[in-house]
Enzyme design. Structure first.
Site, PDB file in Angstrom:
ATOM      1  N   LYS A 286    -115.782  89.797 105.475  1.00  0.00           N
ATOM      2  CA  LYS A 286    -114.596  89.387 104.856  1.00  0.00           C
ATOM      3  C   LYS A 286    -113.431  89.753 105.707  1.00  0.00           C
ATOM      4  O   LYS A 286    -112.638  88.880 106.058  1.00  0.00           O
ATOM      5  CB  LYS A 286    -114.556  89.881 103.685  1.00  0.00           C
ATOM      6  CG  LYS A 286    -115.314  89.154 102.535  1.00  0.00           C
ATOM      7  CD  LYS A 286    -114.931  89.764 100.940  1.00  0.00           C
ATOM      8  CE  LYS A 286    -116.041  89.531  99.872  1.00  0.00           C
ATOM      9  NZ  LYS A 286    -115.877  88.082  99.262  1.00  0.00           N
TER      10      LYS A 286
ATOM     11  N   LYS B  91    -124.177  65.295  92.120  1.00  0.00           N
ATOM     12  CA  LYS B  91    -124.966  66.403  91.327  1.00  0.00           C
ATOM     13  C   LYS B  91    -124.268  66.388  89.850  1.00  0.00           C
ATOM     14  O   LYS B  91    -122.837  66.358  89.597  1.00  0.00           O
ATOM     15  CB  LYS B  91    -124.689  68.017  92.083  1.00  0.00           C
ATOM     16  CG  LYS B  91    -125.838  67.888  93.186  1.00  0.00           C
ATOM     17  CD  LYS B  91    -125.893  69.437  93.529  1.00  0.00           C
ATOM     18  CE  LYS B  91    -126.996  69.323  94.613  1.00  0.00           C
ATOM     19  NZ  LYS B  91    -126.873  70.908  95.189  1.00  0.00           N
TER      20      LYS B  91
ATOM     21  N   GLY C  10    -116.106  75.597  96.875  1.00  0.00           N
ATOM     22  CA  GLY C  10    -116.918  76.271  96.110  1.00  0.00           C
ATOM     23  C   GLY C  10    -116.600  76.506  94.596  1.00  0.00           C
ATOM     24  O   GLY C  10    -117.078  77.216  93.692  1.00  0.00           O
ATOM     25  N   ALA C  11    -116.160  75.234  94.107  1.00  0.00           N
ATOM     26  CA  ALA C  11    -115.579  75.067  92.764  1.00  0.00           C
ATOM     27  C   ALA C  11    -116.938  75.241  91.920  1.00  0.00           C
ATOM     28  O   ALA C  11    -116.844  75.728  90.564  1.00  0.00           O
ATOM     29  CB  ALA C  11    -115.242  73.910  92.504  1.00  0.00           C
ATOM     30  N   SER C  12    -118.283  75.023  91.911  1.00  0.00           N
ATOM     31  CA  SER C  12    -119.139  75.050  91.187  1.00  0.00           C
ATOM     32  C   SER C  12    -119.921  76.693  91.041  1.00  0.00           C
ATOM     33  O   SER C  12    -120.901  76.648  90.506  1.00  0.00           O
ATOM     34  CB  SER C  12    -120.365  73.929  91.299  1.00  0.00           C
ATOM     35  OG  SER C  12    -120.691  73.968  92.649  1.00  0.00           O
ATOM     36  N   GLY C  13    -119.474  77.263  92.011  1.00  0.00           N
ATOM     37  CA  GLY C  13    -120.033  78.742  91.919  1.00  0.00           C
ATOM     38  C   GLY C  13    -119.511  79.601  90.694  1.00  0.00           C
ATOM     39  O   GLY C  13    -118.790  79.183  89.779  1.00  0.00           O
TER      40      GLY C  13
ATOM     41  N   THR D 259    -117.604  82.542  90.810  1.00  0.00           N
ATOM     42  CA  THR D 259    -116.013  82.610  90.774  1.00  0.00           C
ATOM     43  C   THR D 259    -115.435  81.427  90.721  1.00  0.00           C
ATOM     44  O   THR D 259    -114.390  81.172  90.066  1.00  0.00           O
ATOM     45  CB  THR D 259    -115.781  83.403  92.190  1.00  0.00           C
ATOM     46  OG1 THR D 259    -116.298  84.775  92.118  1.00  0.00           O
ATOM     47  CG2 THR D 259    -114.183  83.662  92.183  1.00  0.00           C
ATOM     48  N   GLY D 260    -116.003  80.355  91.216  1.00  0.00           N
ATOM     49  CA  GLY D 260    -115.284  79.101  91.623  1.00  0.00           C
ATOM     50  C   GLY D 260    -115.369  78.481  90.126  1.00  0.00           C
ATOM     51  O   GLY D 260    -114.242  77.917  89.659  1.00  0.00           O
TER      52      GLY D 260
END
Lengths: 332, 332
Positions: free
Chosen positions: A127, A44, A12-15, A17-18
């Site tokens: 979670k 992308k 999720g590095a592009s989110g 928080t990411g």
């Protein structure tokens, strides 16, 4: 890159928080970063941009068979997961693979306010299921919660000058008397905290609560008026009205349910129950970032509101989750 | 009794764990003890016996309205609950009242092996619901888990000389290879640990794991043969057979389900998963009694088995839960 650096895998590095995590870990300049990326997303622009900043892209699909997941993880030391709110159970197979792969520290997708599980908040309970699975496997972990983003706190103004940082209508409403403190963090500081946490033995197999400042809604609204030089009408909502919105809403974790429950349950937890406070975090067993890292230079809420007033802040979830955002507005 | 003594209320004082707690707290000689007792049970010999030892009896009914519960608790400092395994959700209203009454430390009915929640054990998951309610109310607490009783560890022998301490057939069976360590405690030491814990600020709002010794089933069985001077045939059971016993058993928490699941789920957790070990407790966030109280003189398992061999041990649940015991045997 030196091979002695800690090898950190990011999901999720592009989110939102990411991105904060990527920036914080790059700034620390002591990690090898590997973005685990869906094969279809490798080309992308957002991922090519990560690559240009020295981050390795590795094709990775959460739905792959276990042996493939394990193979993709086995050279990593730390694995950090940040996922969208409607996709929170997908890391279950990931966790199983991380255990087999010998991951030395896993950061599940936490990054939430302090809210105890058990019916207060649908996302927290999702979670919790992930954490239970992780603990049953005895996967080394750190759970990092971060309070509530500055980026969700600036209310709408008559001039519309703060509209560009609006996500959900709930941020324009004061709950109860508006005097419940809540722990706030600048989204951009999360990664800087994490850069400290993942090399800190004190935080292994622990819950850590990091936050920048404590603010009430009345204080947030007053500061916004002051820094924008505008008055706004205060809209208040009471507990009973909020609870009424949840009546008859089921427990299925789908987009419409999330869109209804998530904002209201946050309002109830943060401002009626007052869960999101450091004393409550300590009670619940968290270590506090303020105790662990007293030298940490945290951004101030005032500085953020000034950025917004100056027209220089960045909106959140831009171009993402448009379906969810439409549902937020519809449920206003 | 001096009024400066800590005032400790006990729920379930006449039960197995409750009796250990009474004995341990009386031995410490520094607490005012109040047994909260069902009105219909006040005149029972077991309660009159408590009274004769200096414990106040106070009529108390868990199903009373909140104001009555609060009134019964409001002069207490510490409240300790120990309840039978099929009655674990009844403390929910108690906890609400304890919060209102200003109880300074609540010990919920824990006293279990280390087992993480989330589907491994039906009883643990019931307890977890109680803990979640307690934490949502921010009631000050200590959760004390104690491993597995010595009193459930001596297997049946050909001569029948250990039959008098038998509870469930599962204690006569070795799971897997029999070499998984499990943390054992003499039931009689639980109260002595609790006498330390409830005056210890380090344990406030914490999980504490106390145990006397670590033993494998092979070691338990060998020691029993040695001290009784008898050989026995080893009966082994494998994970697959245990899992088969749980197939199709539902999640309703009633006596038949408990009678089926509880022994089998303990076998799987203790001896297949190996949950009940101090390293796992530390991983899960527990403080360890061994670290907190290095001077504690714990009874040894060898001494207990000698008592059994000498015909001097006390059986457990004598005259209690006969329905449940019959179901245990039926499910053998």
């Amino acid at each position: 890159m030196s091979s002695s650096k800690l090898r950190v895998g990011l999901i999720g590095a592009s989110g939102e928080t990411g991105t904060s995590i990527v920036n914080g870990l790059l700034e620390a300049n002591k990690f090898d970063l590997i973005a685990l990326t869906r094969p279809s997303s490798l080309t992308k622009p957002i991922n090519k941009a990560l690559e240009s900043r020295g981050i390795s892209l590795r094709p990775f699909d959460l739905t792959s068979p276990q042996p493939d997941l394990v193979a993709s993880l086995k050279d990593l030391d730390v694995l950090i997961s940040s996922l969208p709110p409607h996709d929170l159970l997908s890391p279950i197979p990931l966790i199983t693979a991380a255990k087999t792969a010998g991951i030395k520290r896993f950061l599940p997708c936490a990054y939430a306010p302090v809210i105890p599980p058990g019916g207060i908040h649908i996302i927290i309970d999702q979670k919790e299921k992930v954490y239970q699975h992780m603990k049953q496997l005895r996967l080394p972990f750190t759970i990092v919660d971060i309070g509530w983003w500055f980026q969700l706190c600036v209310p709408r103004l008559p001039s519309g000058r703060s509209d560009y940082v609006q996500l959900t209508p709930s941020q324009n409403t004061i709950v109860g008397e508006g005097d419940t403190k809540s722990a706030l963090t600048d989204l951009r500081d999360i990664g800087r905290y994490i850069a400290r946490i993942i090399v800190d033995e004190r935080t292994l197999n622990k819950y850590v609560f990091v936050y920048n400042e404590l603010w009430t809604q009345n204080e947030m609204f007053a500061l916004t008026e002051k820094l924008f030089g505008e008055k706004m009408e205060r809209k208040f909502v009471q507990e009973g009205e909020l609870r009424a919105k949840l009546e008859g809403v089921g427990d299925v974790v789908d987009l419409p349910t999330i869109a209804t429950k998530v904002p209201v349950q946050y309002q109830l937890s943060l401002y009626v129950r007052g869960d999101n406070q450091p004393e409550n975090a300590k009670y619940l067993g968290y270590l506090l970032g303020k105790d662990l890292y007293p030298d940490f230079e945290a951004r101030s809420f005032e500085a953020y509101v000034k950025e917004v007033a100056g027209g220089k802040a960045k909106g959140i979830y831009e171009g993402r989750y448009e379906d969810l955002k439409k549902l937020f507005v519809k449920n206003k």
